[in-house]
Write a protein that holds these residues in place. Structure first.
Motif, PDB file in Angstrom:
ATOM      1  N   ASP A  23       0.774  -1.116   0.038  1.00 55.47           N
ATOM      2  CA  ASP A  23      -0.007   0.187  -0.011  1.00 55.47           C
ATOM      3  C   ASP A  23       1.054   1.411   0.085  1.00 55.47           C
ATOM      4  OD1 ASP A  23      -2.854  -1.905  -0.188  1.00 55.47           O
ATOM      5  OD2 ASP A  23      -2.821  -1.261   2.011  1.00 55.47           O
ATOM      6  N   LEU A  24       2.384   0.825   1.402  1.00 51.90           N
ATOM      7  CA  LEU A  24       2.670   2.486   1.107  1.00 51.90           C
ATOM      8  C   LEU A  24       3.124   2.154  -0.416  1.00 51.90           C
ATOM      9  CD1 LEU A  24       4.322   1.925   4.294  1.00 51.90           C
ATOM     10  CD2 LEU A  24       2.616   3.814   3.691  1.00 51.90           C
ATOM     11  N   GLU A  27       1.218   4.249  -3.048  1.00 49.18           N
ATOM     12  CA  GLU A  27       0.973   5.466  -3.263  1.00 49.18           C
ATOM     13  C   GLU A  27       2.156   6.153  -3.315  1.00 49.18           C
ATOM     14  OE1 GLU A  27       0.210   5.639   1.085  1.00 49.18           O
ATOM     15  OE2 GLU A  27      -0.069   8.441   1.011  1.00 49.18           O
ATOM     16  N   ALA A  28       3.282   6.096  -3.458  1.00 49.93           N
ATOM     17  CA  ALA A  28       4.310   6.702  -3.313  1.00 49.93           C
ATOM     18  C   ALA A  28       4.447   6.223  -5.210  1.00 49.93           C
ATOM     19  CB  ALA A  28       5.903   6.244  -3.030  1.00 49.93           C
ATOM     20  N   ARG A  30       2.025   6.592  -7.219  1.00 46.28           N
ATOM     21  CA  ARG A  30       0.641   7.192  -7.941  1.00 46.28           C
ATOM     22  C   ARG A  30       1.497   8.591  -7.565  1.00 46.28           C
ATOM     23  NH1 ARG A  30      -2.849   3.252  -4.652  1.00 46.28           N
ATOM     24  NH2 ARG A  30      -3.929   1.974  -6.549  1.00 46.28           N
ATOM     25  N   THR A  31       1.650   9.307  -6.984  1.00 45.51           N
ATOM     26  CA  THR A  31       2.660  10.663  -7.921  1.00 45.51           C
ATOM     27  C   THR A  31       4.227  10.465  -8.032  1.00 45.51           C
ATOM     28  OG1 THR A  31       3.687  10.225  -5.089  1.00 45.51           O
ATOM     29  CG2 THR A  31       1.311  11.350  -5.887  1.00 45.51           C
ATOM     30  N   ASP A  40      -4.137  -2.207  -8.315  1.00 47.30           N
ATOM     31  CA  ASP A  40      -3.723  -3.294  -7.625  1.00 47.30           C
ATOM     32  C   ASP A  40      -5.141  -4.678  -8.120  1.00 47.30           C
ATOM     33  OD1 ASP A  40      -3.887  -4.580  -4.962  1.00 47.30           O
ATOM     34  OD2 ASP A  40      -4.020  -2.734  -4.048  1.00 47.30           O
ATOM     35  N   ARG A 126      11.808   1.348  -0.502  1.00 44.21           N
ATOM     36  CA  ARG A 126      11.258   2.562  -1.172  1.00 44.21           C
ATOM     37  C   ARG A 126      12.401   2.658  -2.024  1.00 44.21           C
ATOM     38  NH1 ARG A 126       7.256   5.754   0.627  1.00 44.21           N
ATOM     39  NH2 ARG A 126       6.186   5.336   3.064  1.00 44.21           N
TER      40      ARG A 126
END
Ligand SMILES: O=C(CO)[C@H](O)COP(=O)(O)O
Length: 167
Positions: A23-24, A27-28, A30-31, A40, A126
């Motif tokens: 999820d994290l 989210e990263a 997506r931007t 997903d 990350r």
């Protein structure tokens, strides 16, 4: 959805053991300007789906040309890669260091990166995803013949790769 040629269509998936990182990381992405879209596979699967269902769904999306790459997360990253590699045309790796992640794209033209939430910290995860997004396979390199040998084996189940032809 139209997208810039250099941007990647990413599919993500996880089992319960990998959901927080997935999820994290999604989210990263997506931007992230290098990413056209993040989908997903969870939406099309029962809650709590185990890693085989998740990895097959994501890898089939790649094989169908509906996504460029998949980021999959489970406890170790191992099961996800094993499963995704069963889908013809898909090359999946588990990689937990920057050098291997880079090589998975530049040398192996792997479309799938599988990470283990139980194996690495979030900061490294990350960093690995950042590295993964930074590279594109360049056709015409010496890697091509080796990839052709893999495809040949996959298509014909013949042992030309073992005989070394095409490498
Ligand atoms: O890591 C996994 C598969 O490689 C998965 O998250 C857990 O699998 P299990 O140990 O079979 O439950």
């Amino acid at each position: 959805m139209p997208h810039e040629p250099e941007q990647l269509r990413i599919v993500v998936g996880s089992d319960d053991a990998g959901r927080p990182y997935k999820d994290l990381l999604a989210e990263a992405m997506r931007t992230d300007g290098r990413v056209a879209e993040v989908r997903d596979v969870a939406g099309g699967l029962p809650a709590g789906a185990a890693y085989p269902a998740v990895a097959f769904a994501a890898a089939e999306r790649i094989a169908a040309g509906r996504a460029d790459r998949a980021l999959l997360v489970c406890h170790t990253g191992l099961g996800m890669a094993i499963v995704a590699n069963k889908v013809p045309g898909v090359r999946a790796v588990t990689a937990h260091d920057v050098v291997s992640v880079r090589a998975s794209v530049l040398s192996n033209d792997a479309q799938v990166l599988a990470l283990g939430q139980g194996v690495i910290g979030l900061a490294l995860a990350r960093r690995l995803v950042g590295e993964w997004l930074a590279h594109r396979f360049a056709p015409g390199t010496s890697a091509e013949a080796k990839l052709a040998a893999i495809r040949d084996y996959e298509q014909h189940r013949a042992s030309t790769a073992v005989a070394g032809r095409g490498c």
